[in-house]
Design an enzyme around this catalytic site. Structure first.
Site, short mmCIF file in Angstrom:
data_model
loop_
_atom_site.label_atom_id
_atom_site.label_comp_id
_atom_site.label_asym_id
_atom_site.label_seq_id
_atom_site.Cartn_x
_atom_site.Cartn_y
_atom_site.Cartn_z
N LYS A 1 -65.81 1.78 25.61
CA LYS A 1 -65.54 0.90 24.32
C LYS A 1 -65.97 -0.44 24.58
CE LYS A 1 -61.23 3.33 23.00
NZ LYS A 1 -61.57 3.77 21.54
N HIS B 1 -61.78 15.37 19.01
CA HIS B 1 -61.61 13.80 18.61
C HIS B 1 -62.42 13.12 19.90
CE1 HIS B 1 -58.61 13.64 15.60
NE2 HIS B 1 -58.14 14.97 16.12
N LYS C 1 -58.29 -2.22 20.76
CA LYS C 1 -58.14 -0.67 20.93
C LYS C 1 -57.68 -0.50 22.53
CE LYS C 1 -62.41 -1.40 19.59
NZ LYS C 1 -62.60 -0.49 18.55
N ARG C 2 -57.56 0.84 22.88
CA ARG C 2 -57.48 0.99 24.18
C ARG C 2 -58.13 0.58 25.00
NH1 ARG C 2 -53.18 5.03 25.66
NH2 ARG C 2 -53.94 4.07 27.66
N LYS D 1 -59.59 -0.57 9.57
CA LYS D 1 -58.60 -1.43 9.12
C LYS D 1 -59.12 -2.71 9.00
CE LYS D 1 -55.82 1.87 11.93
NZ LYS D 1 -55.30 1.98 13.25
N THR E 1 -61.06 4.01 14.23
CA THR E 1 -60.20 3.93 12.87
C THR E 1 -59.75 2.29 12.72
OG1 THR E 1 -58.41 4.78 13.99
CG2 THR E 1 -59.26 6.15 12.64
#
Ligand code: 26W
Length: 813
Positions: free
Chosen positions: A552, A358, A546-547, A658, A654
């Site tokens: 990111k 992952h 998100k985290r 969504k 993910t």
């Protein structure tokens, strides 16, 4: 499925009956929590019968089963989804209305099981939903953490962490299975003896922890199947060693208790950053040992002791390397407990294990110090040594003389146990979670293995369950879709594509827009309830949730907001459609830079709020304690989805799926599943910017990237960065963000400057945003993009993902 069980009147009666029997209360007297518990219990009753039946059916059927081993399952609340899966929401809504209870009053009473950090855990939860719905026999296995991921508070402009005591009022959905309690052994000494011409290994003087399983139902939508999510709790076998106690050895008398007491205490709040903690190793082994012991017991009960049959009856899925010791534990059980020889045990094991990677972030790769493993799990270590010896022999034949390559591929090297090498070498399948990620693990992360066994490697793009992430969280949009194209999409999400022609239907677009607007109001209510804040539903919702992680690039988003603020302040004629930038993100406890980024965002929010002019156009909102429930409230209200990771770093994502499903348009890099999202939605319906993965890899290799040049050339960047540390944001303590600034321009701790290319990608990011603003003004144009995104999101349902896993990997009936 018989829906007659759910007549409105029977539901009402049973709710009232529960209140009376459980609490001795009438409806009027009952608290919201008691009402919640009563309603949930009536649903549980309905689930129970199906659950028992599913187990019976599987026993009779004698088919293969998948055990999905995952250290995280980020479930989210279950009451509403269970009602949905039982096709009972309508009947329940009617019954509740007559009892003057609203879903909203009771839904918030359900504690949220936050047994995961982010994407990997939530994916596991979506998988359980699709596995049951596709009627596939599966058991999820994880730890029943007493404390889930920490609760985040934002006070004084920063994050603080509070314990998440989610079990304090019990959990309606779980059932303990005392008949399946097993022992897990730690430490001790291994001795060997000859028995009937074989060497037999035994562990003695070990510490025992009991594993007690609590099962939660995973209810298939509109089918009779209910699978189990088995969560293991650690318990000490003896409450006290009375012998040691009476000898005055008080410390040792409670020794076993101590280990047992901590193993299932708390989920590690680490995401993409590995720390070699003993307790974590114990958690991992505890999970896999308990799960495998159960799986073998179940196999024996169904099929006897012909272990060669095991690969036809069970497959163990290793969700990232965390449960990778399952490989070694299966070897141990087959050899030491079932009496098989090495070759046979290994042949069986290799055919039973499948592994998904992952992340390709180097700092997330698990490596355990050999001496730690040797001390905690001596027999497991012995098996690892032998496994490694045999592996290296094979590698030597294949790559004679290539020491470096072999060391790179070995399970044990330089005093460390390399979990990824263990998983890749001993599984029959290795898969990535998006096309790009699959390519990267083959070409880079596991290059040597991919050359050796190319067919082992696959990719299967992630998904999300459209039942939770569209039907349940966005009921109005779901109803509009069904009205337009019928309900085929519910069972076959790719039929959402039938919606495509409706993007050219003005009245459909209008209704789509009204729903989005309504969802923004609902979110604003939610926010009031949760953190006593409001948000203006007339603003565009620009969402990054998100985290918190450097790769990111929440920092890129923040820097852009900062620049927008300056544009507004510097130019009296500047105009843009009003936008609220919404963040939701937890930072790991020890991740200083991530926490600093939160401070920066919160400081920008304060700065903007102080300017009457800026705040008319621009707002920053940080949703506290980002979790599944917050996502269910915000995602249906989002206009723009920020998916802006440094290309090559986000394995899939993910949240991107969504948001797409709910009609948000993506602004993103060509990273992870964004690549496939852009193909599905089409280039006109996504805003792409920045370097691609190949360019990132190249510039990184060159090592010539110089962010200082960008700082000098770009006035907007220069001004924002300067304000970061000149007291504009923190008048009393201008140096607070100093290290953030320093990292971008000079690097720190030996790391390179701007390691994630924030400044490098800023220009194209900012231009893409200008285009967003321009397009958003054209309502019809924007709505067409939004509708297209929803219409093309069906591919990203986990129903497709799970069907792919089954076809390519598990092969269940
Ligand atoms: C050992 C520390 C640690 C803890 C968690 C390392 C790595 C992790 C996870 C692998 C982090 C994670 O959640 N990864 C995410 O998995 C999602 C599901 O496949 C992907 O969509 C995300 O891109 C990936 O970051």
């Amino acid at each position: 499925m018989p829906s007659t069980e759910f007549t409105k009147d029977r539901i009402k009666q049973s709710i009232l009956g529960k209140l009376q029997r459980y609490y001795g209360k009438t409806l009027d007297e009952a608290t919201s929590y008691q009402k919640y518990y009563a309603v949930a219990s009536t649903l549980r009753d309905q689930i129970m019968a199906r659950w028992v039946q599913s187990r019976e059916d599987d026993k009779k059927d004698g088919g293969k089963r998948v055990y999905y081993l995952s250290i995280e399952f980020l479930l989210g609340r279950m009451m509403f989804n269970n009602a949905l899966s039982l096709l009972a929401t309508e009947a329940y809504t009617k019954a509740l209305t007559e009892l003057e209870i609203s879903w909203r009053d009771i839904v918030y009473e359900e504690p949220e099981p936050g047994l995961g950090n982010g994407g990997l855990g939530r994916l596991a939860a979506c998988f359980m939903d699709s596995l049951a719905t596709l009627d596939l026999p599966a058991m999820g296995c994880t730890i029943r953490y007493e404390y889930g991921l920490f609760r985040q508070k934002l006070t004084g402009g920063q994050q603080i962490e509070l314990p998440d005591d989610w079990l304090q009022n019990g959990n309606v959905w779980e059932m303990a299975s005392m008949e399946d309690v097993v022992e897990v052994h730690f430490e001790g000494q291994v001795t060997s003896a000859q028995q009937d011409g074989r060497t037999v290994f035994t562990l003695s003087d070990y510490r025992t922890v009991e594993a007690v399983p609590y099962d939660m139902p995973a209810v298939g939508y509109g089918v009779n199947r209910v699978n189990s999510l088995r969560t293991w709790r650690a318990r000490s076998k003896q409450s006290l060693d009375l012998g040691a106690f009476s000898n005055g050895d008080f410390l040792n008398a409670t020794k076993e208790q101590d280990l047992a007491a901590v193993i299932s205490k708390v989920l590690y709040p680490e995401d993409n950053h590995y720390e070699g903690k003993t307790l974590r190793l114990c958690q991992h082994y505890f999970l896999v040992s308990a799960s495998l012991q159960y799986a073998l017991k179940d196999f024996e009960a169904r099929f006897g002791s012909d272990w060669r049959l095991l690969p036809e009856k069970a497959v163990f899925h290793i969700n990232d390397t965390h449960p990778g010791l399952a490989i070694v534990e299966l070897m141990r059980l087959l050899m030491d407990e079932k009496g098989l020889g090495w070759d046979e045990a290994q042949a069986i094991t290799n055919r039973c294990m499948a592994y998904t990677n992952h992340t390709v972030m180097a700092e997330a790769l698990e490596r355990w110090p050999e001496d730690l493993l040797k001390r905690q799990l001596p027999r497991i270590y012995m098996i690892l040594e032998e496994m490694n010896r045999r592996l290296c022999e094979k590698l030597w034949d294949r790559f004679p003389g290539e020491w470096d390559r072999i060391a790179h591929m070995a399970i044990l090297a330089y005093g460390m146990v390399h979990m990824a090498n263990l998983c890749v070498s001993q599984s029959f399948s290795v898969n990535g979670v998006s096309k790009l990620h699959g390519d990267i693990i083959k070409a880079d992360t596991f290059r040597d293995y991919a050359q050796m066994t190319p067919r082992k490697f696959t990719f299967i793009t992630n998904g999300v369950t459209h039942r939770r992430w569209l039907m349940a969280c966005n009921p109005r949009l779901a109803a509009l879709i069904t009205e337009a194209i019928g309900d085929k999409w519910v069972r076959e999400p790719q039929a959402l594509r039938d919606l495509l022609p409706f993007r050219d239907d003005a009245s459909f677009r209008e209704r789509f827009q009204i729903i989005k607007r309504h969802n923004k109001e609902v979110f604003s209510d939610f926010l009031t309830h949760r953190q006593d804040m409001q948000v203006d539903p007339d603003f565009m919702f620009d969402v990054q949730v998100k985290r918190l992680h450097e790769y990111k690039r929440q920092l890129l988003n923040a820097l852009h907001i900062h620049v927008l603020y300056n544009r507004i302040m510097d130019d009296p004629n500047f105009d843009m459609p009003p936008r609220v930038f919404i963040f939701g993100a937890k930072a790991s406890r020890g991740y200083a830079k991530a926490k600093m980024i939160i401070r920066y965002v919160l400081a920008l929010s304060r700065l903007i709020d102080r300017s009457p002019r800026a705040k008319k156009l621009l707002r920053v909102l940080f949703v506290e304690n980002w979790n599944v429930s917050a996502a269910e409230a915000l995602i249906p209200a989002a206009d723009l989805s920020e998916q802006i990771s440094t290309a090559g770093k986000e394995a899939s994502g993910t949240g991107n799926m969504k948001l797409m499903m709910n009609g948000a348009v993506t602004i993103g890099t060509l990273d992870g599943a964004n690549v496939e999202i852009s193909h599905a939605a089409g280039r006109d319906n996504i805003y792409l910017f920045g370097m691609n993965a190949g360019q990132v890899a190249a510039i990184y290799k060159e090592g010539t990237y110089n962010p200082m040049g960008l700082f000098e050339r770009n006035v907007e960047i220069r001004k924002a960065l300067t304000q970061m540390i000149d007291g504009t944001l923190f008048p009393d303590n201008p140096a607070i963000l100093q290290s953030l600034y320093h990292d971008l321009l000079f690097g720190s701790g030996g790391g390179r400057a701007d390691n994630y290319f924030v400044l490098r990608d800023f220009g194209t990011y900012s231009s893409a945003h200008d285009q967003v603003s321009e397009d958003y003004r054209d309502r019809e144009l924007w709505l067409k993009k939004a509708v297209t995104n929803t219409a093309m999101s069906g591919y990203f349902s986990t129903d497709r993902t799970i069907a792919d896993y089954n076809e390519k990997i598990w092969r269940l009936k």
